[in-house]
Write an enzyme that holds these catalytic residues in place. Sequence first.
Site, short mmCIF file in Angstrom:
data_model
loop_
_atom_site.label_atom_id
_atom_site.label_comp_id
_atom_site.label_asym_id
_atom_site.label_seq_id
_atom_site.Cartn_x
_atom_site.Cartn_y
_atom_site.Cartn_z
N SER B 127 0.83 -1.21 0.00
CA SER B 127 0.00 0.00 0.00
C SER B 127 0.86 1.25 0.00
CB SER B 127 -0.86 -0.03 1.27
OG SER B 127 -1.38 1.23 1.57
N TYR B 151 -1.10 0.18 10.07
CA TYR B 151 -1.30 -0.57 8.83
C TYR B 151 -0.10 -0.39 7.90
CZ TYR B 151 -3.47 -1.77 4.31
OH TYR B 151 -3.75 -2.30 3.09
N LYS B 155 2.50 -3.29 6.65
CA LYS B 155 2.74 -3.55 5.23
C LYS B 155 4.22 -3.38 4.89
CE LYS B 155 -1.26 -4.75 3.43
NZ LYS B 155 -1.41 -6.13 2.88
#
Lengths: 325, 325
Positions: B127, B151, B155
Amino acid sequence: MHALILGAAGMIGRRLVDALVAEGRVGGQPLTALTLLDVVAPAAPEGFTGPVRAEAADLSAPGIAEAAIRARPEVIFHLAAVVSGEAEADFDLGYRVNLDATRALFEAIRAAHAAEGYRPRVVFTSSLAVFGPPFPGIIPDDFSLRPATCYGTQKAMGELLLADYARRGFLDGIGIRLPTICVRPGKPNKAASGFFSGIIREPLAGQPAVLPVPDTVRHWFASPAAAVGFLTHAAGLDLARLGLRRNLTMPGVSATVAEEIEALRRAAGDAAVALIRCEPDERILRIVETWPEAFDPAAATELGFRADDSFDAIVARHVAEFHGG
Amino acid sequence: MHALILGAAGMIGRRLVDALVAEGRVGGQPLTALTLLDVVAPAAPEGFTGPVRAEAADLSAPGIAEAAIRARPEVIFHLAAVVSGEAEADFDLGYRVNLDATRALFEAIRAAHAAEGYRPRVVFTSSLAVFGPPFPGIIPDDFSLRPATCYGTQKAMGELLLADYARRGFLDGIGIRLPTICVRPGKPNKAASGFFSGIIREPLAGQPAVLPVPDTVRHWFASPAAAVGFLTHAAGLDLARLGLRRNLTMPGVSATVAEEIEALRRAAGDAAVALIRCEPDERILRIVETWPEAFDPAAATELGFRADDSFDAIVARHVAEFHGG
């Protein structure tokens, strides 16, 4: 202030303990207690009158991280690591010690934060190994994390964890990417980087040294004393202004092997330089060619981190310590 | 070729399954079997005559990763993740699913590699959230991993693991940093990014939409179809030439909200645009201001990854799918 040093029996760890005791302060406050842990029991420092706990402990074993912070040290220096060659040779060991133990430490701190608002300063030692080729000639602070080794991967993951735990307020952390330490004291070893120190250390002691790469090879160096200075400086900084940039490349001296040799000549003359024997080693050259040559450590410099003045200064520090000045 | 899709019940996962079945091929070879896993049981695809295993499975639970690869799929698409807001709200859940489950998958593959030389293609969805401010106006491929969320941290750590396992030869991996998906189908939600899709999707359906930020806000977009195209393209690439750059920012369309609105006007007229109501929301603006605006995805472009042609094309794809062209 109670300081916890993880990896206290290592080359930098021992010097850090000595420096803290000599200064009598850490993070701008009086040093009141020491907890020293390593996989072999660290020596208790001389000349420190406060309580010292010096024990053998494997931070990756269950419960050890919780025990390490039980006395709630205000400053934690996390230097414990499996080195690059070993982490590459033993994949599981490297991830267990360099990643899982670091995460266990941060998780223990988070639990204590949730329970009682504990939020220590954590100084995490990282490495240039978080970077990999292709490189620009001078590497900026915003360069990509792209390690070429398991060790570099584990350090980069530790950096990311540190930054996330700091962003969430669980700890007050800073990651310090140390340059290659030079002149590393001790015996010659098989590390690919060993010759950078060997070609200075051995001739100064009247011993022959092998140079396995061309003298045009350039790299990024700091003396053991400069490295300890980075750590003690990091312990006292106001980190609020770092924002998301919690991991910083430290300033260093960018020097070629030829510049190293000329510094040796100025310190110890032609006879010392004559002890260096060129023995090209393609295997070592291929490894060293993947290493960075120079950085623009603007963020760290702005925060007051200071490198050695020159490679002559690096040599002089080694001479002062081991050859009576 | 047997393809395993982790996260097969999600918005992108379902489209990926449909695209693979429609094409009848994966990674340049005939598609012979499918394993579809997600936390809720994915639907078995229509029109596929080979064996299909479609099951509910939590990849972060013990033994699930080993079971997922038991049939030794040659291609693995790893899309399973806890989304940004949830990973921030539930710290433990985010690390367990986004980091630990990814590592469990890679470890299961490494064990099978050691036992029998198994070495699948792994396409890992990452991402833009691996990047955080401060940003240059156009972000280069070599920009630092500096996430601003849990997050993004998880990632980024997954990217590092993928690259290390690929470097060591345990798997043949590529990480794909997806742009923000637009137009995301479905109902309006509370995600901070929801309005980027909502201001197109809702007016096209004759419904009002709220715009909480100034129309000068710029961001990086790909349609669901383009995202699926990145994944299928990644499955068939020769990755040897990637070197250490195993994780790539995907091309996208850089557009301001004003440019989105003009594309909507060209597709559906002033009446549609009139359904957008400006309701400034400082909280959302503060989040969106930390997001990147544009990239120079040179490495991915050179490898043949292709974005949508324009924001008009993004709108047209949504119209064709949901409004009969």
